[in-house]
Design an enzyme around this catalytic site. Sequence first.
Site, mmCIF file in Angstrom:
data_model
loop_
_atom_site.group_PDB
_atom_site.id
_atom_site.type_symbol
_atom_site.label_atom_id
_atom_site.label_comp_id
_atom_site.label_asym_id
_atom_site.label_seq_id
_atom_site.Cartn_x
_atom_site.Cartn_y
_atom_site.Cartn_z
ATOM 1 N N CYS A 1 72.137 59.578 -0.290
ATOM 2 C CA CYS A 1 70.960 60.077 0.428
ATOM 3 C C CYS A 1 69.844 59.068 0.233
ATOM 4 O O CYS A 1 69.372 58.857 -0.899
ATOM 5 C CB CYS A 1 70.542 61.454 -0.086
ATOM 6 N N CYS B 1 65.692 60.795 7.796
ATOM 7 C CA CYS B 1 66.991 60.480 7.208
ATOM 8 C C CYS B 1 67.036 58.978 6.960
ATOM 9 O O CYS B 1 67.052 58.188 7.908
ATOM 10 C CB CYS B 1 68.123 60.914 8.126
ATOM 11 N N GLY B 2 67.051 58.599 5.692
ATOM 12 C CA GLY B 2 67.017 57.181 5.354
ATOM 13 C C GLY B 2 68.245 56.425 5.815
ATOM 14 O O GLY B 2 68.145 55.362 6.434
ATOM 15 N N THR B 3 69.445 56.977 5.536
ATOM 16 C CA THR B 3 70.663 56.291 5.972
ATOM 17 C C THR B 3 70.779 56.297 7.495
ATOM 18 O O THR B 3 71.332 55.373 8.086
ATOM 19 C CB THR B 3 71.903 56.934 5.338
ATOM 20 N N GLU C 1 71.791 66.597 10.549
ATOM 21 C CA GLU C 1 72.393 66.201 9.270
ATOM 22 C C GLU C 1 73.483 67.174 8.854
ATOM 23 O O GLU C 1 73.265 68.384 8.772
ATOM 24 C CB GLU C 1 71.321 66.134 8.183
ATOM 25 N N ARG C 2 74.670 66.631 8.591
ATOM 26 C CA ARG C 2 75.758 67.460 8.081
ATOM 27 C C ARG C 2 75.386 67.953 6.683
ATOM 28 O O ARG C 2 74.650 67.302 5.945
ATOM 29 C CB ARG C 2 77.076 66.677 8.037
ATOM 30 N N ASN D 1 76.812 62.590 10.494
ATOM 31 C CA ASN D 1 75.434 62.839 10.913
ATOM 32 C C ASN D 1 75.281 62.304 12.332
ATOM 33 O O ASN D 1 76.013 61.384 12.734
ATOM 34 C CB ASN D 1 74.446 62.130 9.995
#
Length: 305
Positions: free
Chosen positions: A110, A244-246, A234-235, A216
Site C-alpha cells: 500500500c 491510491c499510491g500504487t 480498490e479491491r 484495482n
Amino acid sequence: MQALGTTLRVAGDALDSSGAIIGSAGGRDPSPDPFIPETMPTQLIQVDAFTDKPYHGNPAAVCLLSKPAPDAWLRDVANEMNLSETAFLLAEKDHWRLRWFTPTVEVDLCGNATLCAARLFVELGGAAVGQAFTIESASGVLGAVVHARGPTVDMPVVQDLSMDPGTILRPGERRAAFAKVGIPHLVLLCDDLEAVDVVGRGRPLRFDPAFAEGTNVDFIARGPDDRWYMRTYERGVEGETLACGTGAVASAVALNQWGLAPAGGTIVTRSGQELAVGIRTQDQRIKPTLSGEARVVYRGFLAEI
C-alpha cells in the site's frame, strides 16, 4: 477553533499545526530509539497521506508492534479501524517489518500506508530527516527517505506490464493497460472522469477472471488544466478510495508508455492532492518511486494484544 501555530494534545502527545509530534517540553520527541519495549501498550497512530495538513488527504492507521501478533488479531484491528489500509510495523533487531491490511484482507503493498509509516519512522527517531533507510515487506525491501517536504519511498519493480490486457472498452474509454506495482492495477484512459461510475464499472473488472489475483481499477483523464486526474476502485475496500499510491504509479507508467506523459510527474487524486511519481528504467526494468506529504493526526493505545 485553534489558531495556527498552536498545539493539539492527543493521548498524552502534542501535535503542532503541521501534524508533527512534539514532546511535552515543546520540542520534537527526543527519543532516538524507534524500537518499542514489550512492556509498552500497543500504539496506534493515524497519519494522513498526500496532504500538508492534518484532517485532509488519505488516512491510514499505523500500529506499532513490540512482538509478533496473530494474523486474526491484525485483521480484527484493521476491521475496527475501517480505513483503506492499516499498516503494522514490527521492530526486528535493526530494521522494521511492514504488513498492510484492508478492513477485510492482507495486501502485499500500500503506497499510502508506506508513506505514512516512513514519516512516522522518522518522527519516532528511527532515522534523521534526509537519511535513507529500508523497510522489509511482502513486496521486498523498500528504500525510503523523508525530506523536509515529505517522504519518498521506492516502489517494487513494475511487473506484468501489458498495454493490451484484452479489456473490452466502453464508450468514453480510450485505452487500457495493466501493471503490477506490488499489487495489480488495470488502468483505463477516459474522456470524462466525472462521468465514470467507479463502482458500477470498477467492481466487475476487479473480479474479471482475466485477472487471476483480482485487480484495482484506476480511471484517469486529462483535466482542463492539463493535469492528469485519477479515480480508483480498490479491491479489499471494494469501493472508491480518495487516493491510491500504487494506482498513481501504475497510471503514470501507462501514460508514459502511451506517449502521453514524460517519465514521472504528478497525478491528482480524488481528494485533490497530488502524488509525485518518479520513473527510471534500468536493464529494461521500470523502477518507480512515490512521494507525497504526510501528517500525523492522532496517537493512542490499543486496549489489548
